[in-house]
Design an enzyme around this catalytic site. Structure first.
Site, PDB file in Angstrom:
ATOM      1  N   TYR A 106       0.791  -1.301   0.015  1.00 38.74           N
ATOM      2  CA  TYR A 106       0.009  -0.036   0.172  1.00 38.74           C
ATOM      3  C   TYR A 106       0.961   1.210   0.058  1.00 38.74           C
ATOM      4  O   TYR A 106       1.864   1.174   0.521  1.00 38.74           O
ATOM      5  CB  TYR A 106      -0.910   0.085   1.330  1.00 38.74           C
ATOM      6  N   TYR A 155      -1.047 -10.336   0.133  1.00 38.81           N
ATOM      7  CA  TYR A 155       0.090  -9.968   1.062  1.00 38.81           C
ATOM      8  C   TYR A 155       0.077 -10.762   2.433  1.00 38.81           C
ATOM      9  O   TYR A 155      -1.015 -10.977   2.764  1.00 38.81           O
ATOM     10  CB  TYR A 155       0.273  -8.491   1.045  1.00 38.81           C
ATOM     11  N   ARG A 209      -3.565 -11.969   3.209  1.00 40.50           N
ATOM     12  CA  ARG A 209      -4.726 -11.512   2.566  1.00 40.50           C
ATOM     13  C   ARG A 209      -4.856 -11.925   1.229  1.00 40.50           C
ATOM     14  O   ARG A 209      -3.948 -11.887   0.486  1.00 40.50           O
ATOM     15  CB  ARG A 209      -4.821  -9.980   2.597  1.00 40.50           C
ATOM     16  N   HIS A 221      -7.513  -8.149  -2.682  1.00 42.51           N
ATOM     17  CA  HIS A 221      -8.802  -7.414  -2.494  1.00 42.51           C
ATOM     18  C   HIS A 221      -8.703  -5.970  -2.776  1.00 42.51           C
ATOM     19  O   HIS A 221      -7.876  -5.400  -2.704  1.00 42.51           O
ATOM     20  CB  HIS A 221      -9.226  -7.749  -1.052  1.00 42.51           C
ATOM     21  N   HIS A 255     -10.735  -2.633  -1.222  1.00 38.35           N
ATOM     22  CA  HIS A 255     -11.638  -1.986  -0.254  1.00 38.35           C
ATOM     23  C   HIS A 255     -12.692  -1.089  -0.696  1.00 38.35           C
ATOM     24  O   HIS A 255     -12.307  -0.455  -1.857  1.00 38.35           O
ATOM     25  CB  HIS A 255     -10.887  -1.323   0.705  1.00 38.35           C
TER      26      HIS A 255
END
Lengths: 206, 250
Positions: free
Chosen positions: B111, B150, B160, B163, B165
């Site tokens: 991120y 990740y 995870r 995905h 959000h």
């Protein structure tokens, strides 16, 4: 009989909610127009206030990664939304009544700069005391938490508020009341939120 | 035939079985961040049936183009995809002018956030956030780079699934929803402790975007379809109690 679809399942906002909802807080500038924690502009009518506080987890530790949204009526007690048809009240064109804030990454302190809302008519005509509607999301919160913030200097109307009175345990109602402070002429309402444990804040299924 | 609904009609009670419980110990962070008291159930007032209204002028022309909205000296690395779908309410009515905000990591699983320390590389040409308003049909679309999976600190080898959000703001404050979209065929969905907070398999399936061949952009991008359902309104069969005159029956 009407067949109903199921509401899409909620998932946590995760630790990086800022990148989506408050990218400047995440450390980068991408949008021309950002949504933020300042709700009142120069032209907004009403008493200028700051709302600040800390959200605590069940161990008493501040959440440093929480995001809170606020939805409120204007100084006359009218929501800036076409469904609000309360007679004799007008929309303030310089006030949407919505904002979002992130807690400080070090201290956990959040702030909103806004105006104190007026009283809004409640169900069956009973007035509701002035309040902010707050929605709280963060890592570890699986579905956004809804609460309301009321004002300590409105004790008389708070005592008659239909929502506060729904909280059967009188001792818990105080978790919804922000304390007014005058800091050298600046009005600050302190509103800490406790997710769990002693003095757990009242949360609503709305 | 459906009855016309007033814009201040009350919303239907939330079906809590559609959602994860607040306390879901497999997702460890929820343990200390979950209220222990029961929620107090409110009937809707004006505070719940209204919500902020957003305008197209507040958004920029590239806000729904995550491939281009942070590109500096070239294109971001990774698989180009289009994601699209409809936002509707529980009665199947389109939710128009809903604000849809999305955010994600890049193709390496990293991120662009000062708190993300994962070893996966940052991409100088990728930001990872976007937003849009639904149209008259409740339709939305954006393009992006498919995010990578990740690892994260829960158990030592939890990953995870890829995905994106989502945060969606509809017509009423009670429709506010935050969730995550997953990708069809990802084996990590089955074991992810965050996905597994959801008690219903049917509801998990609702979060998995399906590959949508009909929407592929030839020689450019694959497409995924992700529809979202927000709370529906109740028909006001007898009288309006939301902003009724004083003295009306409760």
């Amino acid at each position: 009989m009407t067949s109903l679809l199921r509401e899409t399942a909620s998932q946590t906002a995760g630790p990086y909610v800022h990148i989506g909802l408050a990218p400047q807080a995440a450390g980068f500038d991408i949008f021309e127009h950002n949504f933020g924690s300042v709700l009142a502009t120069r032209d907004t009518r009403g008493e200028r206030i700051r709302v600040e506080g800390i959200v605590y987890d069940g161990s008493g530790t501040p959440l440093r990664d929480v995001l809170i949204e606020c939805w409120q009526a204007n100084a006359e007690g009218k929501y800036n939304h076409p469904a609000d048809r309360q007679p004799g009240k007008s929309v303030d064109p310089s006030f949407r009544g919505w904002g979002r804030t992130c807690s400080d990454f070090e201290t956990g302190l959040y702030t909103f700069d806004t105006i104190k809302p007026g009283s809004v008519i409640g169900r069956t005509g009973r007035p509701m005391a002035p309040h902010l509607n707050l929605w709280i999301v963060a890592r570890g919160i699986n579905i956004g938490l809804n609460t309301r913030m009321y004002f300590s200097d409105e004790a008389e109307v708070n005592a008659k508020d239909p929502v506060l009175n729904l909280v059967e345990w009188e001792v818990r109602r105080k978790t919804l009341i922000a304390q007014r402070q005058d800091r050298d002429g600046r009005i600050v309402y302190r509103f800490d939120i406790r997710l769990q444990g002693e003095d757990e804040t009242v949360f609503f299924d709305v | 035939m459906t009855r016309a609904l007033q814009d201040d009609a009350e919303f239907m009670m939330r079906d809590t079985t559609s959602h994860p419980p607040a306390y879901a110990p497999g997702y460890k962070t929820s343990v200390l961040r979950s209220p222990k008291n029961a929620l107090i159930s409110l009937q809707n007032s004006l505070s719940e049936v209204t919500a902020p209204v957003f305008g197209a002028a507040e958004l920029g022309p590239l806000d729904n183009d995550l491939i281009m909205n942070a590109a500096k000296e070239g294109l971001p690395v990774g698989e180009r995809i289009v994601v699209h779908g409809h936002v509707q309410d529980q009665l199947g009515r389109p939710v128009r002018n809903a604000l849809v905000e999305v955010w994600q990591c890049n193709a390496s699983g990293r991120y662009r956030h000062k708190k993300d320390q994962y070893i996966g590389a940052l991409d100088p040409n990728f930001g990872g956030c976007g937003r849009m308003l639904t149209d008259e049909n409740g339709y939305y679309a954006y393009r992006t780079i498919r995010p990578g999976p990740y690892p994260w600190r829960n158990r030592v080898n939890d990953w995870r699934p890829a995905h994106i959000h989502y945060a969606i703001s509809g017509d009423g404050w009670v429709q506010r929803l935050i969730t995550q979209m997953y990708f069809e065929g990802d084996p990590l969905i089955a074991t992810c402790p965050i996905v597994r907070t959801i008690p219903s398999e049917e509801q998990v399936r609702g979060l998995i975007a399906l590959q949508d061949v009909a929407a592929f952009v030839p020689l450019d991008s694959r497409a995924y379809r992700f529809d979202i359902v927000l709370r529906g309104r109740r028909a006001t069969l007898f009288e309006n109690r939301i902003q009724a005159e004083p003295g009306a029956n409760p």
